[in-house]
Design an enzyme around this catalytic site. Sequence first.
Site, PDB file in Angstrom:
ATOM      1  N   HIS A 138       1.223  76.770  36.242  1.00 42.15           N
ATOM      2  CA  HIS A 138       2.090  76.332  35.137  1.00 42.15           C
ATOM      3  C   HIS A 138       3.288  75.537  35.667  1.00 42.15           C
ATOM      4  CE1 HIS A 138       4.045  76.855  31.127  1.00 42.15           C
ATOM      5  NE2 HIS A 138       5.144  76.795  31.859  1.00 42.15           N
ATOM      6  N   GLU A 139       3.983  76.108  36.630  1.00 42.59           N
ATOM      7  CA  GLU A 139       5.181  75.425  37.135  1.00 42.59           C
ATOM      8  C   GLU A 139       4.781  74.124  37.839  1.00 42.59           C
ATOM      9  OE1 GLU A 139       7.689  76.665  35.824  1.00 42.59           O
ATOM     10  OE2 GLU A 139       6.840  78.620  35.383  1.00 42.59           O
ATOM     11  N   GLU A 173      10.477  75.316  37.029  1.00 43.19           N
ATOM     12  CA  GLU A 173       9.773  74.144  37.549  1.00 43.19           C
ATOM     13  C   GLU A 173      10.670  73.071  38.162  1.00 43.19           C
ATOM     14  OE1 GLU A 173      10.056  74.934  34.192  1.00 43.19           O
ATOM     15  OE2 GLU A 173      10.355  73.117  33.006  1.00 43.19           O
ATOM     16  N   GLU A 183       6.528  72.856  27.059  1.00 47.66           N
ATOM     17  CA  GLU A 183       6.039  74.222  27.260  1.00 47.66           C
ATOM     18  C   GLU A 183       4.662  74.461  26.632  1.00 47.66           C
ATOM     19  OE1 GLU A 183       7.110  75.817  29.491  1.00 47.66           O
ATOM     20  OE2 GLU A 183       9.195  75.199  29.780  1.00 47.66           O
ATOM     21  N   HIS A 193       4.077  71.400  35.368  1.00 48.88           N
ATOM     22  CA  HIS A 193       5.286  70.826  34.768  1.00 48.88           C
ATOM     23  C   HIS A 193       5.721  69.549  35.487  1.00 48.88           C
ATOM     24  CE1 HIS A 193       6.761  73.222  31.487  1.00 48.88           C
ATOM     25  NE2 HIS A 193       6.927  74.336  32.173  1.00 48.88           N
ATOM     26  N   GLU A 214      17.924  75.627  33.702  1.00 53.60           N
ATOM     27  CA  GLU A 214      17.402  75.526  32.345  1.00 53.60           C
ATOM     28  C   GLU A 214      17.813  76.782  31.564  1.00 53.60           C
ATOM     29  OE1 GLU A 214      13.170  74.944  31.946  1.00 53.60           O
ATOM     30  OE2 GLU A 214      13.338  74.659  29.798  1.00 53.60           O
TER      31      GLU A 214
END
Length: 881
Positions: free
Chosen positions: A304-305, A271, A327, A308, A128
Amino acid sequence: MRSDTGQVFRLEDYRPSDYLIPRTHLAFRLSPENTLVTAELTIERRDGVARNAPLVLDGDELMLKSVRIDGKALDNSAYKATPDQLIIKKPPAGKKFVVSIETSLNPAKNEKLMGLYRSSNVYCTQCEAEGFRRITYFLDRPDILSVYTVRVEADRGEAPLLLANGNPGEKGTLPDGRHYAVWEDPFPKPSYLFALVAGDLGRVGDTFVTASGRNVELGIYVEHGKEARAAYAMDALKRSMRWDEEAFGREYDLDVFNIVAVSDFNMGAMENKGLNLFNDKYVLADEETATDADFANIEAIIAHEYFHNWTGNRITCRDWFQLCLKEGLTVFRDHEFSADQRSRAVKRIAEVRTLRAHQFPEDQGPLAHPVRPRRYREINNFYTATVYEKGSEVVRMIRTILGAELFRAGMDLYFERHDGDAATIEDFLKVFEDVSGRDLSQFALWYHQAGTPNLSVTSSHNPTTAEFTLEIEQSVPPTPSESRKRLMHIPVVFGLVGSDGEDIAYESVEGATVDNGVIHLRKRRHTVRFSGVKARPAVSLNRGFSAPVTLAIEQKPEGHHFLARYDSDLFSRWQSLNTLFTDALISGFRKRRGGKALDYPAELAALVGDIAADDDLEPAYRALALTLPGEADIAREIGTNIDPDCVFEARDALALSIAKTNADRFASLLGRLRNKGEFSPDAASAGRRALKNVLLDYLSVASGDPALAEREFIDATNMTDRAAALTVLAHRFAGSPQTVAALAAFEQRFHSDALVLDKWFQIQAAAPGPASVDTVAALMKHPTFSLANPNRVRSLVGTFATANQTGFHRADGAGYKLFADTVLAVEKRNPQVAARLATALRSWRSLEPTRQGKARQTLLAIAATEGLSADLRDIVERTLA
Ligand code: B3K
Ligand code: ZN
């Protein structure tokens, strides 16, 4: 280095590609300097596209070895290959065909850390946003979803571990000490989620049973010998998986979930489907080496990851303009997770501090852009606080407007309707409109319009008619390329606080829609009249920071004092105290600028003492309440003509006034807070350490003597206390024998652990005063420092440029010089990290004229450098515009 092509990408230019890639087979023959990649792409012409339409694949610094279609080698004239592109001029007329491409890579030389690279002898990838095109030619855009099979082959001695996305398949040994493993990911995914890891790493394993009873094998891979330091990350992972089931009904979908920690990484973590890659800073932690802040970050980033997997992976973005779709939403989800795991009020205050420190200056400066930008030159420069943090605030406002239940119904519909899609912000908003019947078109401006709205508020009370009136006016300041702003829908949570500290009930209200304690502002001006209000209340506005706005409210200091003590909303109590601090500091700054003596109201210091001693408040909250706004926060509130030295002096003097007034109280409290038991990273224990360490700073200021901090440093049994004591020594008593000894002891003890030494770099880089420029320059020659490692650069030079106002903005420009030299040196290896570093000068226009001139010269000098990367040129030119 790929230099700038000047190309601008525009949202309105989006159009679907002519071809799709439903299946992707990749085979990697890994070798440090000569890796061979074979990509077998099943290509499908989209309906309605002309037969034989050229197939244009993206590349970046690629070297093509061969290309075939349906097994047949292509004539040289049938294609055109450059490092940046592969064009098949006239593909077969059939609907589907297979393109096989061989490329060769040099992972060991890849210092950009995008695509396939080596980090401490481990092969790893980062794709990414556009790194996949550095591995093979592809339609490298997020709306191309493909099912991947990946075969990884390497020398067994060098890389006993072979990982890729998805579930493990066949594996086996090969001649010459080589081996291979096949990985299959059944979920169609965009190329930016591709990942591969191969190397020799230690494993921490566990299992997780999902809500529906499926077993998932969990693995965290770290450098050998550091396995014990991954225990907290594993615990955070399992808590995240459970929480997503409970809070959002989201279950994990593969048989394995792997996390790999690497030491050279451009950002925090990534992620990739089933194979998250992490900066080791956000995996490794134990009491000896990590602070409580590190533990909290690890918990948040692991979550967070992981989150995702649904918001980003199962539902991805149609194009990079929609980045906030994954995000902003995922940040909102990780914030909620941390709030549930820790303390909601404390978490919210910390979030708002971060938002104001990072997003407000972005929104108020030359790099301002909407949460969903409309154009970009370099997408990597749009992984910003606006997209992430303001993006999260926008999702939070949707929940505030709809209420928790409808919000959840909307999220459920989003997952149901868009699973497997590459979606847009419009898709996201539509689900909430559909479940609620509300019109969110005005609200949608939060995605489309840049700038921080301001609310200015006055109030009046008429005892005869028992009417209380709020006059609220909204305005959005102009931002680059958006001079005229439209009026926003701003949800303001509020309370009218009576003299007993309770919210008073009013009989009726007119002038704005008010429901469930929320005033909905939609017009420029609202006159909101509350009837049945006998005595004048104190107004508590924007409780919980319900909208990311600035607030100019006409309220006397007594009003803020009252709310700081009695408001039922803990966030607003903190906010009131913070407003008192800020107002005092601004007037302190002006006095200092005018050459006058500094003095601060005694009531303020007394209020701080009372809050510190209030055992009804949790220690973590008190620690935040006692922390003065940072120098950059103060500068932002002042706005223009900033002399950072005066800001520093004003802040220092307020700290001294608070410290002197409360020295005895603080000392006895600190004594009570000293940790006696076993270390635990939980939020309550961390809160006690935080409060203790804030008090340590005040007491050291009060006494002017490093003895106490020296004692705390020597006695420390964990990194939180050790780093806090060292900070007090280095920042308050620079050059003292105690400081010199403590810095040397720290270095000696942790010299072989770069991640820990980063703290030592950070503490010294943030030490205020003119000497820090030379300190930083000297530390750049330290054997552990390396311009090639992003963590080292960020810890030393990044900290200096963002957290050392007096050093970085040294009046003679020496700080800027060091900064510019570093930015350009880093850029030669890693443009992305250099561009991020360069944003440190974004608020240059708010400086006083001398510094402003020097900052501008620095930016101009960077801009004039030949062959600048697209990344850095984009930042520097926008900053100067
Ligand atoms: N999605 C990645 C960030 C990628 C940054 C590319 N320049 C990590 C995250 O936000 O979860
Ligand atoms: Zn993310």
